[in-house]
Motif scaffolding. Structure first.
Motif, PDB file in Angstrom:
ATOM      1  N   PHE A  65       0.850  -1.194   0.000  1.00 58.54           N
ATOM      2  CA  PHE A  65       0.000   0.000   0.000  1.00 58.54           C
ATOM      3  C   PHE A  65       0.883   1.241   0.000  1.00 58.54           C
ATOM      4  CE2 PHE A  65       0.932  -0.979   4.372  1.00 58.54           C
ATOM      5  CZ  PHE A  65       1.135   0.253   4.983  1.00 58.54           C
ATOM      6  N   PHE A  66       0.284   2.350  -0.383  1.00 57.12           N
ATOM      7  CA  PHE A  66       0.920   3.656  -0.282  1.00 57.12           C
ATOM      8  C   PHE A  66       0.272   4.350   0.909  1.00 57.12           C
ATOM      9  CE2 PHE A  66       1.920   2.572  -4.591  1.00 57.12           C
ATOM     10  CZ  PHE A  66       3.178   3.123  -4.779  1.00 57.12           C
ATOM     11  N   PRO A  67       1.059   4.776   1.902  1.00 60.84           N
ATOM     12  CA  PRO A  67       0.502   5.340   3.132  1.00 60.84           C
ATOM     13  C   PRO A  67       0.032   6.777   2.973  1.00 60.84           C
ATOM     14  CG  PRO A  67       2.879   5.366   3.229  1.00 60.84           C
ATOM     15  CD  PRO A  67       2.507   4.696   1.933  1.00 60.84           C
ATOM     16  N   SER A  68      -0.912   6.992   2.088  1.00 64.75           N
ATOM     17  CA  SER A  68      -1.436   8.333   1.862  1.00 64.75           C
ATOM     18  C   SER A  68      -2.591   8.612   2.819  1.00 64.75           C
ATOM     19  CB  SER A  68      -1.892   8.470   0.408  1.00 64.75           C
ATOM     20  OG  SER A  68      -2.735   7.402   0.056  1.00 64.75           O
ATOM     21  N   VAL A  69      -2.890   9.880   3.009  1.00 68.31           N
ATOM     22  CA  VAL A  69      -3.953  10.291   3.919  1.00 68.31           C
ATOM     23  C   VAL A  69      -4.937  11.131   3.144  1.00 68.31           C
ATOM     24  CG1 VAL A  69      -4.431  11.633   6.019  1.00 68.31           C
ATOM     25  CG2 VAL A  69      -2.352  10.261   5.867  1.00 68.31           C
ATOM     26  N   PRO A  70      -6.224  11.017   3.301  1.00 69.97           N
ATOM     27  CA  PRO A  70      -6.930  10.166   4.247  1.00 69.97           C
ATOM     28  C   PRO A  70      -7.203   8.757   3.698  1.00 69.97           C
ATOM     29  CG  PRO A  70      -8.525  11.536   3.134  1.00 69.97           C
ATOM     30  CD  PRO A  70      -7.159  11.908   2.585  1.00 69.97           C
ATOM     31  N   THR A  71      -6.829   8.520   2.463  1.00 72.53           N
ATOM     32  CA  THR A  71      -7.116   7.231   1.843  1.00 72.53           C
ATOM     33  C   THR A  71      -5.821   6.569   1.400  1.00 72.53           C
ATOM     34  OG1 THR A  71      -9.195   8.149   1.024  1.00 72.53           O
ATOM     35  CG2 THR A  71      -8.441   6.112   0.022  1.00 72.53           C
ATOM     36  N   GLN A  72      -5.698   5.282   1.702  1.00 65.78           N
ATOM     37  CA  GLN A  72      -4.536   4.523   1.254  1.00 65.78           C
ATOM     38  C   GLN A  72      -4.827   3.878  -0.094  1.00 65.78           C
ATOM     39  OE1 GLN A  72      -3.592   1.598   4.196  1.00 65.78           O
ATOM     40  NE2 GLN A  72      -2.435   3.038   5.451  1.00 65.78           N
ATOM     41  N   ILE A  73      -3.792   3.807  -0.920  1.00 66.70           N
ATOM     42  CA  ILE A  73      -3.898   3.088  -2.183  1.00 66.70           C
ATOM     43  C   ILE A  73      -3.278   1.720  -1.947  1.00 66.70           C
ATOM     44  CG2 ILE A  73      -3.193   3.018  -4.604  1.00 66.70           C
ATOM     45  CD1 ILE A  73      -2.902   6.135  -4.370  1.00 66.70           C
ATOM     46  N   ARG A  74      -4.074   0.672  -2.043  1.00 66.88           N
ATOM     47  CA  ARG A  74      -3.603  -0.698  -1.849  1.00 66.88           C
ATOM     48  C   ARG A  74      -3.438  -1.352  -3.208  1.00 66.88           C
ATOM     49  NH1 ARG A  74      -8.110  -1.590   2.638  1.00 66.88           N
ATOM     50  NH2 ARG A  74      -7.124  -0.363   4.274  1.00 66.88           N
ATOM     51  N   PHE A  75      -2.432  -2.207  -3.336  1.00 70.23           N
ATOM     52  CA  PHE A  75      -2.181  -2.851  -4.623  1.00 70.23           C
ATOM     53  C   PHE A  75      -1.717  -4.284  -4.439  1.00 70.23           C
ATOM     54  CE2 PHE A  75       1.761  -0.895  -3.273  1.00 70.23           C
ATOM     55  CZ  PHE A  75       2.698  -1.894  -3.482  1.00 70.23           C
ATOM     56  N   GLU A  76      -1.959  -5.062  -5.461  1.00 69.13           N
ATOM     57  CA  GLU A  76      -1.434  -6.421  -5.583  1.00 69.13           C
ATOM     58  C   GLU A  76      -1.086  -6.584  -7.054  1.00 69.13           C
ATOM     59  OE1 GLU A  76      -2.535 -11.019  -4.398  1.00 69.13           O
ATOM     60  OE2 GLU A  76      -3.933  -9.400  -3.900  1.00 69.13           O
ATOM     61  N   LEU A  77       0.139  -7.020  -7.321  1.00 68.89           N
ATOM     62  CA  LEU A  77       0.635  -7.054  -8.692  1.00 68.89           C
ATOM     63  C   LEU A  77       1.217  -8.420  -9.018  1.00 68.89           C
ATOM     64  CD1 LEU A  77       2.484  -3.631  -8.458  1.00 68.89           C
ATOM     65  CD2 LEU A  77       0.297  -4.046  -9.566  1.00 68.89           C
ATOM     66  N   PHE A 107       1.108  -8.796 -15.653  1.00 67.05           N
ATOM     67  CA  PHE A 107       0.212  -9.905 -15.972  1.00 67.05           C
ATOM     68  C   PHE A 107      -1.135  -9.700 -15.292  1.00 67.05           C
ATOM     69  CE2 PHE A 107      -0.489 -14.035 -17.657  1.00 67.05           C
ATOM     70  CZ  PHE A 107      -1.367 -14.660 -16.797  1.00 67.05           C
ATOM     71  N   GLY A 108      -1.120  -9.103 -14.102  1.00 66.80           N
ATOM     72  CA  GLY A 108      -2.370  -8.851 -13.390  1.00 66.80           C
ATOM     73  C   GLY A 108      -2.176  -7.786 -12.336  1.00 66.80           C
ATOM     74  N   LEU A 109      -3.227  -7.036 -12.033  1.00 68.97           N
ATOM     75  CA  LEU A 109      -3.143  -6.014 -11.011  1.00 68.97           C
ATOM     76  C   LEU A 109      -4.452  -5.877 -10.272  1.00 68.97           C
ATOM     77  CD1 LEU A 109      -3.834  -2.484 -12.086  1.00 68.97           C
ATOM     78  CD2 LEU A 109      -3.332  -4.054 -13.925  1.00 68.97           C
ATOM     79  N   SER A 110      -4.315  -5.478  -9.033  1.00 68.43           N
ATOM     80  CA  SER A 110      -5.459  -5.195  -8.194  1.00 68.43           C
ATOM     81  C   SER A 110      -5.142  -3.914  -7.450  1.00 68.43           C
ATOM     82  CB  SER A 110      -5.670  -6.350  -7.207  1.00 68.43           C
ATOM     83  OG  SER A 110      -6.625  -6.002  -6.240  1.00 68.43           O
ATOM     84  N   VAL A 111      -6.023  -2.939  -7.550  1.00 69.32           N
ATOM     85  CA  VAL A 111      -5.843  -1.664  -6.863  1.00 69.32           C
ATOM     86  C   VAL A 111      -7.147  -1.351  -6.152  1.00 69.32           C
ATOM     87  CG1 VAL A 111      -5.429   0.810  -7.136  1.00 69.32           C
ATOM     88  CG2 VAL A 111      -4.190  -0.816  -8.557  1.00 69.32           C
ATOM     89  N   SER A 112      -7.026  -0.943  -4.900  1.00 73.61           N
ATOM     90  CA  SER A 112      -8.227  -0.557  -4.156  1.00 73.61           C
ATOM     91  C   SER A 112      -7.878   0.601  -3.237  1.00 73.61           C
ATOM     92  CB  SER A 112      -8.784  -1.731  -3.352  1.00 73.61           C
ATOM     93  OG  SER A 112      -7.868  -2.146  -2.367  1.00 73.61           O
ATOM     94  N   LEU A 113      -8.877   1.285  -2.793  1.00 77.42           N
ATOM     95  CA  LEU A 113      -8.708   2.371  -1.846  1.00 77.42           C
ATOM     96  C   LEU A 113      -9.215   1.919  -0.493  1.00 77.42           C
ATOM     97  CD1 LEU A 113      -9.937   5.436  -3.916  1.00 77.42           C
ATOM     98  CD2 LEU A 113      -7.612   4.593  -3.615  1.00 77.42           C
ATOM     99  N   GLY A 114      -8.521   2.332   0.533  1.00 78.16           N
ATOM    100  CA  GLY A 114      -8.945   1.987   1.886  1.00 78.16           C
ATOM    101  C   GLY A 114      -8.636   3.138   2.817  1.00 78.16           C
ATOM    102  N   SER A 115      -9.251   3.131   3.952  1.00 80.42           N
ATOM    103  CA  SER A 115      -9.054   4.182   4.937  1.00 80.42           C
ATOM    104  C   SER A 115      -7.688   4.024   5.596  1.00 80.42           C
ATOM    105  CB  SER A 115     -10.146   4.108   6.002  1.00 80.42           C
ATOM    106  OG  SER A 115      -9.871   5.016   7.041  1.00 80.42           O
ATOM    107  N   SER A 116      -7.043   5.143   5.873  1.00 77.46           N
ATOM    108  CA  SER A 116      -5.773   5.089   6.585  1.00 77.46           C
ATOM    109  C   SER A 116      -5.973   5.379   8.071  1.00 77.46           C
ATOM    110  CB  SER A 116      -4.784   6.092   5.988  1.00 77.46           C
ATOM    111  OG  SER A 116      -5.288   7.402   6.110  1.00 77.46           O
ATOM    112  N   ALA A 117      -7.237   5.513   8.483  1.00 76.68           N
ATOM    113  CA  ALA A 117      -7.541   5.770   9.889  1.00 76.68           C
ATOM    114  C   ALA A 117      -7.253   4.521  10.712  1.00 76.68           C
ATOM    115  CB  ALA A 117      -9.012   6.161  10.038  1.00 76.68           C
TER     116      ALA A 117
END
Length: 196
Positions: free
Chosen positions: A133-145, A157-167
């Motif tokens: 993940f990227f520790p951004s505020v207020p939302t983290q960018i999570r990834f799987e590659l 070949f494949g990617l997964s990106v999602s947003l999540g709370s950094s709280a």
């Protein structure tokens, strides 16, 4: 929208407030081998340094960001492994339409340093897999590659990106300690206005 593949399905773009969308790639089906079947190999650490990881993660996510901002997924598709290129640019545009319409901005990955929750590892398929993940505020960018080796280079070949709370997340339902279980003694701090 979900696209199913025969062997590996990883590429997904999902955010907490987004509807699930997925892009996928498939690997060629290996020819059956005669004789007894061998157990799958356990993942092993990938031989890649920190700079190599930064280049792959940032270039992939910035490529996705630019594709979402322009609506042109040709470059993202063409930079991928042959298995990822089974998706047409039009199909990728369709898959990422919701994210594009939400104006998701991934440009912060250019200056933030990713924190890896799964160090790069080589799967039994020979592909490199990592997550973080990227520790951004207020939302983290999570990834799987997932990257496939192609002519001496790692290709998407494949990617997964999602947003999540950094709280911070509240602890689980642990019972509060009773007064008898409270530790005795002070902290060395007194409330303001109190006398020693």
């Amino acid at each position: 929208m979900i696209v199913k593949v025969k062997t590996i399905l990883l590429a997904a773009l999902v955010a907490a407030s987004f509807s699930p969308t997925m892009a996928s790639a498939q690997s060629p089906k290996p020819a059956p081998k005669p004789g007894p079947s061998r157990p799958a190999q356990a993942p092993r650490p990938a031989d890649i340094d920190k700079n190599g990881v930064l280049i792959l993660v940032r270039s992939t996510l910035l490529g996705l960001d630019q594709a979402n901002k322009t609506g042109n997924y040709t470059v993202l598709r063409d930079l991928g492994a042959p298995g990822f290129q089974t998706n047409t640019a039009a199909k990728l545009a369709e898959i990422f339409a919701y994210q594009r319409n939400q104006n998701l901005d991934l440009s912060g990955v250019a200056v933030l340093e990713p924190q890896l929750s799964m160090l790069p590892q080589i799967e039994s398929t020979g592909m490199m897999h990592m997550a973080g993940f990227f520790p951004s505020v207020p939302t983290q960018i999570r990834f799987e590659l997932l990257y496939a080796p192609v002519q001496g280079q790692w290709k998407l070949f494949g990617l997964s990106v999602s947003l999540g709370s950094s709280a911070p997340v509240a602890p689980s339902d642990a019972p509060a300690p009773s007064a008898a279980e409270q530790p005795r003694g002070g902290t060395g701090l007194r409330p303001s206005g109190s006398k020693p």
